[in-house]
Design a protein around this motif. Structure first.
Motif: not given
Length: 211
Positions: A30-33, A134-139, A174-181, A207-211
């Protein structure tokens, strides 16, 4: 080994370690770039260890069934992808991170950015660039839509960058995703029209914030 009760603990450990490795790989993709020119060679192992700590914080599932999304994802905050240079040590500017849930827009704001006083670099670089994502991640579904944003290459000697903002859309959340900044800084030597990157050991991404 696959069925013997004596190896039950081994099977549990292997299953959980595999999930931690998958979560590590997913976030790095997700953070490759942003990781380009900012990550150290040991980042995969260090991130797997952090993901395993998150998995171990899962208080819902039994041992062997614990999962990263059910753990305390806030443990990710502060993770530096470059062990040689942490973001906290080179970027001293106070910043805030907000999430507009209606517009699904994440904003990193630096209200009064005095670069010369708020950035430290051992490389002697005279210019820099900030990168945010910011990545909206579903692990478990392994989805991670992400759109990085960058500033221009900025002069470190300038006294003030007034109300510097990095705005990032949260894509396909989506509601079951995690937002990672994530927030990173990259340094350059600029002489006239020639811009050269410094050794990546001086750059940082965290990683500075996780919602």
């Amino acid at each position: 080994m696959l069925a013997d009760p004596l190896f039950e603990l081994t099977r549990q450990n292997n299953a959980e370690f595999s999930r931690a490795c998958t979560a590590n790989r997913l976030l790095r993709l997700a953070f490759a770039l942003g990781l380009k020119n900012k990550a150290d060679r040991y980042v995969s192992g260090r991130l797997t260890k952090r993901m395993f700590n998150i998995l171990q914080s899962d208080s819902v599932n039994e041992r062997g069934e614990r999962r990263v999304p059910a753990g305390i994802l806030g443990i990710l905050e502060g993770f530096n992808f470059n062990r040689d240079t942490s973001l906290q040590n080179v970027l001293w500017a106070p910043y805030s991170i907000t999430l507009n849930q209606t517009a699904m827009l994440t904003t990193i704001s630096i209200p009064s950015f005095i670069a010369k006083a708020m950035i430290d670099t051992a490389s002697g670089a005279n210019t820099f660039r900030l990168t945010a994502m910011v990545a909206s991640v579903h692990f478990e579904k392994e989805t991670f839509p992400v759109e990085p944003v960058q500033t221009d290459i900025l002069d470190r000697s300038l006294q003030l960058h007034e109300n510097l903002q990095l705005q990032m859309p949260v894509i396909d959340h989506q509601p079951d995703h995690s937002i990672i900044v994530g927030l990173g800084i990259e340094f350059f030597h600029q002489k006239r029209a020639i811009i050269e990157p410094v050794d990546k050991k001086h750059n940082a991404l965290a990683v500075v914030k996780v919602f």
